[in-house]
Design a protein around this motif. Sequence first.
Motif, PDB file in Angstrom:
ATOM      1  N   UNK A 109       1.136  -1.136  -0.256  1.00  0.00           N
ATOM      2  CA  UNK A 109       0.104  -0.307  -0.144  1.00  0.00           C
ATOM      3  C   UNK A 109       1.414   1.846   0.144  1.00  0.00           C
ATOM      4  N   UNK A 110       0.542   2.598  -0.304  1.00  0.00           N
ATOM      5  CA  UNK A 110       0.910   3.632  -0.814  1.00  0.00           C
ATOM      6  C   UNK A 110       0.411   4.599   0.396  1.00  0.00           C
ATOM      7  N   UNK A 111       0.434   5.651   1.209  1.00  0.00           N
ATOM      8  CA  UNK A 111      -0.586   6.275   1.850  1.00  0.00           C
ATOM      9  C   UNK A 111       0.403   7.692   1.992  1.00  0.00           C
ATOM     10  N   UNK A 143       4.721   6.820   2.469  1.00  0.00           N
ATOM     11  CA  UNK A 143       4.826   6.055   3.511  1.00  0.00           C
ATOM     12  C   UNK A 143       4.521   4.348   2.258  1.00  0.00           C
ATOM     13  N   UNK A 144       5.999   3.935   2.045  1.00  0.00           N
ATOM     14  CA  UNK A 144       5.858   3.078   1.233  1.00  0.00           C
ATOM     15  C   UNK A 144       5.315   1.607   1.760  1.00  0.00           C
ATOM     16  N   UNK A 145       4.527   0.777   1.524  1.00  0.00           N
ATOM     17  CA  UNK A 145       4.453  -0.649   2.641  1.00  0.00           C
ATOM     18  C   UNK A 145       4.672  -1.515   1.168  1.00  0.00           C
ATOM     19  N   UNK A 194       8.946  -1.130   5.233  1.00  0.00           N
ATOM     20  CA  UNK A 194       8.281   0.282   5.050  1.00  0.00           C
ATOM     21  C   UNK A 194       8.991   0.871   4.747  1.00  0.00           C
ATOM     22  N   UNK A 195       8.649   2.002   3.885  1.00  0.00           N
ATOM     23  CA  UNK A 195       9.985   2.781   3.485  1.00  0.00           C
ATOM     24  C   UNK A 195       9.397   4.128   3.718  1.00  0.00           C
ATOM     25  N   UNK A 196       9.297   5.376   4.953  1.00  0.00           N
ATOM     26  CA  UNK A 196       8.757   6.757   5.147  1.00  0.00           C
ATOM     27  C   UNK A 196       9.768   7.567   4.396  1.00  0.00           C
ATOM     28  N   UNK A 234       7.319   0.719  -5.657  1.00  0.00           N
ATOM     29  CA  UNK A 234       5.953   0.860  -5.621  1.00  0.00           C
ATOM     30  C   UNK A 234       4.657  -0.262  -5.931  1.00  0.00           C
ATOM     31  N   UNK A 235       5.259  -1.237  -4.978  1.00  0.00           N
ATOM     32  CA  UNK A 235       4.639  -2.691  -5.420  1.00  0.00           C
ATOM     33  C   UNK A 235       3.029  -2.354  -5.123  1.00  0.00           C
TER      34      UNK A 235
END
Length: 212
Positions: free
Chosen positions: A71-73, A80-82, A87-89, A116-117
């Motif tokens: 997911x991408x927030x 925030x890339x999960x 997890x990359x913030x 970005x999966x």
Amino acid sequence: MTSPTPPAEPTYADRTFRSPAGLVGGVLLLLLVGWIGGDAVFRGGGRVPWLALAGLVTSVPLIVAFTLRPAVFANDRRIRIRNPFRTITAPWTAVADVRAGYSSELFTQDGEKFQLWAVPVSLRQRKKASRQQTRKAQDDPYGRTSVHADVRNANARIGGADHTVRDLREMAERAGDGGADGAGAVVVRWAYEVIAPAVAGAVALVVLFVVG
């Protein structure tokens, strides 16, 4: 004298980007694996229940990691890339670009690249959108369709992932132009809650095969 209460820190609502196909596929895979593995655990004989249990411990976290977890927030301050295992913030001030080629990728100011999966690129969807808009342009050489859609607009000829990447890029540009308070380093955290059970299940499978 009572000290004044400090103002509450402003909240920033996240926009969430996920892959509907990944979510549906993940749920179906979990149901299938649960059905087959559960049947082997409760009805199997000998080492079969233990092998099935170890297989479930290995496969379920991996299925969740690659289908339900990505997911991408994003909000006005950071993204925030999960991904499956990380997890990359990153604050927008640390983001150099967001692109969609054969995959969706984020580039930082330090030259790091993160995929970005949750935003998979569909070349088929991209080609289909382009063909549809080309067909409309041929039907209406003046560039206007019967519903007044401007077929000369490049945004109408891109796929879903391209729209998402465009939105993320616009958010990064707005944060940079507005001087958003997003200074900070890129933080990468490994998803040990996914890695640990998968590794434990794999080790159990190896042990069971060797001992058996």
